[in-house]
Design a protein around this motif. Structure first.
Motif: not given
Length: 518
Positions: A212-219, A243-248, A253-255, A272-274
């Motif tokens: 749907r978007y990247g780190e922020n909705p405008h990306q 729901k579908e996994l987001s960019f963040n 999760t990888n970290g 949280k937040h990396g």
């Protein structure tokens, strides 16, 4: 109008060929494709009948012939080209339908030998694709069965394929052949097991999903996976709920997963937040969860939780009480999964091989403006063949050493400048991403006292991802009641920190290895 059909993936090819025949398109075909069309009653000309030259070398040479490539490359708008074809008695080929030998499927098989992989490198297919694509103004070239309908629809409505569609198909061809060649080059590089950083670096990935978007909705964003078996990675996880996994989600999760892989005993990592916000190890996964949760009940809200044991019913009941974005575990008890699935938005993932680490040769990539910096992953915890060194008069106890190693694993995955504190195999304070180390140390102490209690840091241990440039971090540790410290060492002022530890009765060990994480 003539079409040349030669496909490894024969999905929908008989139906396409029948449609071509109904439109008056003559079909030329090769090998197995010709046999399949013949069996289905589709009229086709075998390639050797066209070229007047038999297929040879076990089918290695079929379409590598001037009659084929002149028919593809002749520009219809150039009279001299068309005159030459007439003189040579060569007819044009207007449509090419080709997909390649299954190199990817071959190298993904268990125990595949190099000889088999090399034999599945297609030569004639990419050559035909490139010839046809280069002459896209005159030739429609289809490499993806999903494009069959598009081409058929235009042929039926307009009697031809539009220039815009031909250009789109041309682009797909060169993306496809580039991907194919890169897979081959990557396979051969791994076979040779040398030159970690070649003069030119070409990589290929396959799209998993648009986002749907990247780190922020405008990306804008998309998720791609490396080609190959990636056990223990998020690309192999099966989503069971939410729901579908987001960019963040994917990034965080990888970290969390990479930190979890450092532990063998039952462990829970909350992120949280990396950055890790709560980590706990115990003799049961429920106790480990309690440690991770109570380490920071505030930050875990909306966080990522990864677990290296089966999630039990009792654990799921506790997890359900708070809002979590993502939960990953190797398995779930039936009732545990039902409990978690009752929260429709929480993303529940199963990753059976959750503890398998990345190979040490794996790349860590960072895009910079105009380029890419590439390194091997930080796969080591301590230097090889080197024991950690106690540098103070007092030595850490057995219990302190266990906590020091627990904290050292944590701080490896804390953004620099990073400090991590632990007690009884529980994180109690984490100070990530500060511009100086004493701020990180002070922050970790403040957080521990605020979130756990005023006495939380008494008797705890502290880990630093890099050396102490001054003795001020030791001062912070002493004021907090820290009893042991682990850090890389290597500062020109190490003696200042060692002396202050001796003055305060704090044990300190040097690892000789730093873990910057930027």
């Amino acid at each position: 109008m003539r079409a040349l059909i030669s496909v490894s993936d024969k999905t929908g090819i008989v139906e396409l060929a029948k449609e071509f025949v109904s439109l008056g398109i003559e079909i030329i075909s090769t090998g197995g494709t010709y046999s399949k069309l013949k069996e289905a009653g589709v009229k086709a000309i075998e390639i050797s009948e066209l070229t007047g030259f038999p297929e040879c070398l076990d089918g290695r040479v079929k379409t590598l012939h001037p009659i084929v490539h002149a028919g593809l490359l002749a520009m219809r708008s150039k009279p001299e080209h068309m005159k030459q074809l007439e003189e040579l008695k060569i007819e044009t080929i207007d449509i090419v339908v080709v997909n390649l030998y299954p190199f990817k499927a071959t190298i993904l098989k268990d125990g595949v030998k190099r000889e088999e992989a090399v034999e599945n490198i297609d030569i004639g297919g990419p050559t035909m694709l490139r010839s046809a694509a280069k002459n896209y103004q005159d030739v429609a070239v289809i490499v993806d069965p999903r494009d069959y309908e598009t081409v058929l629809a235009e042929l039926k409505s307009d009697g031809k394929v539009s220039l815009d569609t031909k250009f789109y198909l041309m682009q797909k061809v060169f993306m496809h052949t580039s991907n194919y060649d890169t897979m081959i080059a990557d396979y051969l590089k791994k076979e040779r097991k040398d030159e970690a950083f070649p003069e030119t670096l070409t990589m290929t990935f396959e799209k998993v999903q648009d986002m749907r978007y990247g780190e922020n909705p405008h990306q804008s964003a998309a998720f791609y996976r490396e080609i190959g078996k990636k056990k223990g990675s998020i690309v192999d996880a099966v989503q069971l709920n939410g729901k579908e996994l987001s960019f963040n989600n994917i990034n965080d999760t990888n970290g969390a997963l990479e930190l979890l892989k450092e532990f063998t005993e039952p462990t829970v990592v909350a992120c949280k937040h990396g950055n890790p916000c709560g980590v706990g190890s115990a003799d049961s996964i429920l106790k480990a969860w309690t440690k991770a949760y109570t380490a920071d009940k505030t930050s875990i809200f909306g966080g990522i939780v990864v677990v290296n044991r089966e999630v039990t019913k009792d654990m799921a009941k506790e997890m359900k009480k708070i809002f979590l974005e993502v939960i990953v575990a190797p398995s779930y008890e039936k009732e545990a999964l039902e409990i978690l699935q009752s929260k429709k938005n929480v993303r529940v993932l199963q990753l059976e091989d959750i503890s398998i680490p990345q190979p040490s040769s794996a790349y860590d990539l960072k895009k910079v403006n105009g380029g890419l910096i590439v390194q091997t992953i930080d796969s080591k915890l301590l230097p090889e063949n080197s024991e950690i060194k106690v540098v103070t008069k007092i030595e850490p106890t057995k219990e302190q050493m266990e906590d020091l190693m627990f904290a050292w694993k944590m701080v490896k995955f804390v953004k620099s400048n990073g400090i991590a504190m632990a007690k009884n195999k529980q994180s109690i304070g984490i100070g990530p991403g500060q511009v100086n180390r004493v701020w990180a140390a002070s922050q970790s102490v403040e957080h521990a006292k605020e979130l756990i209690g005023a006495q939380a840091t008494n008797g705890a241990v502290l880990a630093s991802d890099a050396f102490f440039p001054f003795d001020d971090c030791v001062e912070v540790a002493h004021q907090a009641g820290i009893t042991a410290i682990i850090q890389p060492g290597g500062s020109v002022r190490d003696e200042d920190s060692i002396k202050k530890c001796d003055d305060y009765g704090i044990a300190m060990i040097f690892t000789g290895m730093r873990h910057f994480k930027h």
